[in-house]
Design an enzyme around this catalytic site. Structure first.
Site, PDB file in Angstrom:
ATOM      1  N   SER A 130      25.902  21.351 -29.755  1.00  0.00           N
ATOM      2  CA  SER A 130      26.928  20.427 -30.245  1.00  0.00           C
ATOM      3  C   SER A 130      26.342  19.040 -30.473  1.00  0.00           C
ATOM      4  O   SER A 130      25.422  18.611 -29.766  1.00  0.00           O
ATOM      5  CB  SER A 130      28.032  20.333 -29.191  1.00  0.00           C
ATOM      6  OG  SER A 130      28.885  19.258 -29.464  1.00  0.00           O
ATOM      7  N   TYR A 155      30.802  19.567 -19.828  1.00  0.00           N
ATOM      8  CA  TYR A 155      30.658  20.412 -21.022  1.00  0.00           C
ATOM      9  C   TYR A 155      29.414  19.979 -21.806  1.00  0.00           C
ATOM     10  O   TYR A 155      28.561  20.796 -22.154  1.00  0.00           O
ATOM     11  CB  TYR A 155      31.927  20.318 -21.884  1.00  0.00           C
ATOM     12  CG  TYR A 155      31.697  20.640 -23.343  1.00  0.00           C
ATOM     13  CD1 TYR A 155      31.556  21.952 -23.770  1.00  0.00           C
ATOM     14  CD2 TYR A 155      31.606  19.620 -24.298  1.00  0.00           C
ATOM     15  CE1 TYR A 155      31.320  22.241 -25.108  1.00  0.00           C
ATOM     16  CE2 TYR A 155      31.374  19.895 -25.623  1.00  0.00           C
ATOM     17  CZ  TYR A 155      31.227  21.215 -26.031  1.00  0.00           C
ATOM     18  OH  TYR A 155      30.994  21.478 -27.341  1.00  0.00           O
ATOM     19  N   LYS A 159      25.565  21.832 -22.613  1.00  0.00           N
ATOM     20  CA  LYS A 159      24.917  22.013 -23.919  1.00  0.00           C
ATOM     21  C   LYS A 159      23.467  21.509 -23.850  1.00  0.00           C
ATOM     22  O   LYS A 159      22.552  22.153 -24.346  1.00  0.00           O
ATOM     23  CB  LYS A 159      25.683  21.268 -25.022  1.00  0.00           C
ATOM     24  CG  LYS A 159      27.044  21.869 -25.343  1.00  0.00           C
ATOM     25  CD  LYS A 159      26.932  23.243 -25.954  1.00  0.00           C
ATOM     26  CE  LYS A 159      28.260  23.908 -26.223  1.00  0.00           C
ATOM     27  NZ  LYS A 159      28.176  25.359 -26.449  1.00  0.00           N
TER      28      LYS A 159
HETATM   29  C1  UD1 Z   1      35.000  17.299 -29.218  1.00  0.00           C
HETATM   30  C2  UD1 Z   1      33.793  17.350 -28.335  1.00  0.00           C
HETATM   31  C3  UD1 Z   1      32.674  18.005 -29.107  1.00  0.00           C
HETATM   32  C4  UD1 Z   1      33.104  19.366 -29.590  1.00  0.00           C
HETATM   33  C5  UD1 Z   1      34.346  19.222 -30.442  1.00  0.00           C
HETATM   34  C6  UD1 Z   1      34.865  20.594 -30.826  1.00  0.00           C
HETATM   35  C7  UD1 Z   1      32.805  15.574 -26.939  1.00  0.00           C
HETATM   36  C8  UD1 Z   1      32.756  14.121 -26.665  1.00  0.00           C
HETATM   37  N1  UD1 Z   1      33.515  15.990 -27.948  1.00  0.00           N
HETATM   38  O1  UD1 Z   1      34.679  16.423 -30.300  1.00  0.00           O
HETATM   39  O2  UD1 Z   1      31.549  18.149 -28.316  1.00  0.00           O
HETATM   40  O3  UD1 Z   1      32.085  19.954 -30.354  1.00  0.00           O
HETATM   41  O4  UD1 Z   1      35.347  18.574 -29.679  1.00  0.00           O
HETATM   42  O5  UD1 Z   1      35.713  20.505 -31.908  1.00  0.00           O
HETATM   43  O6  UD1 Z   1      32.215  16.311 -26.231  1.00  0.00           O
HETATM   44  N2  UD1 Z   1      42.127  12.800 -31.929  1.00  0.00           N
HETATM   45  C9  UD1 Z   1      43.361  12.179 -32.037  1.00  0.00           C
HETATM   46  N3  UD1 Z   1      44.456  12.835 -31.574  1.00  0.00           N
HETATM   47  C10 UD1 Z   1      44.383  14.092 -31.018  1.00  0.00           C
HETATM   48  C11 UD1 Z   1      43.130  14.711 -30.928  1.00  0.00           C
HETATM   49  C12 UD1 Z   1      42.012  14.027 -31.372  1.00  0.00           C
HETATM   50  O7  UD1 Z   1      43.467  11.045 -32.528  1.00  0.00           O
HETATM   51  O8  UD1 Z   1      45.426  14.626 -30.596  1.00  0.00           O
HETATM   52  C13 UD1 Z   1      40.944  12.092 -32.446  1.00  0.00           C
HETATM   53  C14 UD1 Z   1      39.892  11.833 -31.392  1.00  0.00           C
HETATM   54  O9  UD1 Z   1      40.125  10.602 -30.772  1.00  0.00           O
HETATM   55  C15 UD1 Z   1      38.616  11.846 -32.243  1.00  0.00           C
HETATM   56  C16 UD1 Z   1      38.931  12.809 -33.387  1.00  0.00           C
HETATM   57  O10 UD1 Z   1      40.338  12.931 -33.403  1.00  0.00           O
HETATM   58  O11 UD1 Z   1      38.393  10.583 -32.779  1.00  0.00           O
HETATM   59  C17 UD1 Z   1      38.324  14.186 -33.177  1.00  0.00           C
HETATM   60  O12 UD1 Z   1      38.682  14.650 -31.884  1.00  0.00           O
HETATM   61  P1  UD1 Z   1      38.407  16.143 -31.420  1.00  0.00           P
HETATM   62  O13 UD1 Z   1      38.901  17.097 -32.446  1.00  0.00           O
HETATM   63  O14 UD1 Z   1      38.933  16.287 -30.026  1.00  0.00           O
HETATM   64  O15 UD1 Z   1      36.818  16.264 -31.446  1.00  0.00           O
HETATM   65  P2  UD1 Z   1      35.709  15.314 -30.755  1.00  0.00           P
HETATM   66  O16 UD1 Z   1      36.242  14.609 -29.581  1.00  0.00           O
HETATM   67  O17 UD1 Z   1      35.051  14.533 -31.834  1.00  0.00           O
END
Ligand code: UD1
Length: 358
Positions: A130, A155, A159
């Site tokens: 990842s 997590y 990795k």
């Molecule tokens: C996370 C994991 C990444 C993993 C990926 C799988 C970390 C830090 N992050 O990435 O390793 O591969 O998931 O898909 O380990 N967001 C919102 N509202 C929500 C959900 C998310 O605003 O309800 C925003 C988050 O703040 C972020 C973006 O959407 O900026 C993406 O979030 P998310 O889909 O959870 O992925 P990551 O955190 O980037």
């Protein structure tokens, strides 16, 4: 001449990414064995894989890769040419709360796979890593040479540790660091590729397989689709005060079918003796940063609907921005992301509608 087909073991192959990879492997002409303990999914996607490929005979082994004798038995039962290892827990928040569960599951299952691979005359191992290993950096986009940062959750640590384990095993049994001559196949027992995924999203165009989160989704796109269908009331956008053009975080959203095709390219590279070193790393992303707000707006537009969303405080542990430099994967794997973000977001919505029976 009728050559025997190469067989790929897909551990965790009933899950979101594993099921898409299984489809692409079969369509590329590989035999596949799927092993999954169904701890974070059911048979929905595996059934979907059978429908998409028209294949009712894909071997499925319901088993836990943490069980070493079972993994040994699996390698004895099938002649395995390559393994793609997905079988791992992946929820960031849960890993902070339950580190032992994460270290035990993610490390032991991978060690068992490597041990069995080594004991059965060697293997090509593709590890599902990842972009989380890069952590927060202001040198963007990240290349495979970008330094890894200390992990922010267990997590992420698993990795990094699994990448390191693979390096050591390759080094001990193969030709890590040495130049590999094109076509050389006598290199030794274990060769490895780590694919570092950015943010996989979307679903197969058939809408027969896709992401199936248990409980409240942690990731953005399933939260969006569940809000749109009415399962969740309102999407919270975590933070609109980041130092980015619109104040929301930037990510590199990679279509899951494109991601799956990168696995096929990597497996072919290993099996065809094209690796340049015994261990290689590739970023798998689009190379294009997209903000959370842009993604939400695009989802509304392409699917012609209005999403209920609000701005909320930043989520702990989120980084401001990350996206990939994909030039190495483009050049060496002959792969690049092709599906448009519009099509990907349509597919995510079609999958949610399929689940709702609409
Ligand atoms: C996370 C994991 C990444 C993993 C990926 C799988 C970390 C830090 N992050 O990435 O390793 O591969 O998931 O898909 O380990 N967001 C919102 N509202 C929500 C959900 C998310 O605003 O309800 C925003 C988050 O703040 C972020 C973006 O959407 O900026 C993406 O979030 P998310 O889909 O959870 O992925 P990551 O955190 O980037």
């Amino acid at each position: 001449m009728n050559q025997t087909k190469k067989r790929v073991l897909v551990s965790g192959g009933a899950g979101y990414i594993g099921s898409h990879v299984t489809v692409e492997l079969i369509e590329a002409g590989y035999d596949v064995v799927v092993a999954d303990n169904l701890s974070n999914c059911d048979m929905t996607c595996f059934e979907g894989v059978k429908k998409i490929t028209g294949r009712d005979d894909i071997p499925f082994e319901k088993m836990d890769c943490c069980d070493a004798p079972l993994v040994e038995a699996l390698f004895s039962k099938y002649r395995i040419d390559a393994v793609i290892h997905f079988a791992a827990f992946k929820a960031v928040g849960e890993s902070v709360a339950e580190p032992i569960k994460y270290y035990k599951n993610n490390l032991i299952s991978f060690l068992n796979i490597l041990d069995a691979a080594k004991n059965h005359g060697g293997c090509n191992v593709l590890f599902s890593s990842s972009a989380t290993v890069y952590g927060e950096t202001d040198k963007l986009p990240v290349t495979e040479e970008s330094p890894r940062q200390p992990a922010m959750c267990s997590y992420g640590a698993t990795k990094q540790i699994c990448e390191d384990i693979l390096v050591d095993v390759v080094r001990a049994t193969s030709a890590y660091g040495d130049e590999i001559k094109a076509g050389a196949s006598e290199l030794g027992p274990v060769k490895g590729i780590a694919l570092r995924y950015f943010n996989p999203i979307g679903a197969h165009p058939s809408a027969l397989i896709g992401e199936l989160p248990r409980g409240v989704p942690n990731n953005l796109v399933p939260y969006i689709t569940q809000t749109a269908i009415g399962k969740r009331e309102c999407l919270s956008i975590f933070g609109n005060d980041y130092p980015t053009p619109d104040g929301t975080c930037l990510r590199d959203y990679i279509d899951v079918v494109d991601l799956a095709k990168a696995h096929v390219a990597a497996v072919a590279r290993m099996l065809d003796g094209k690796m340049k070193k015994g261990y290689e790393i590739f970023n798998v992303g689009t190379g294009k940063p997209v903000s959370v707000l842009e993604l939400v707006t695009k989802f509304e537009k392409v699917n012609n609907l209005k999403l209920n969303y609000k701005f909320a405080p930043r989520r702990a542990g989120d980084i401001t921005a990350i996206w990939a430099d994909t030039s190495l994967a483009n050049k060496e794997l002959g792969w690049k992301a092709e599906r448009s973000l519009e099509d990907t977001l349509k597919s995510a919505w079609q999958w949610e509608c399929h689940l709702a029976g609409k």
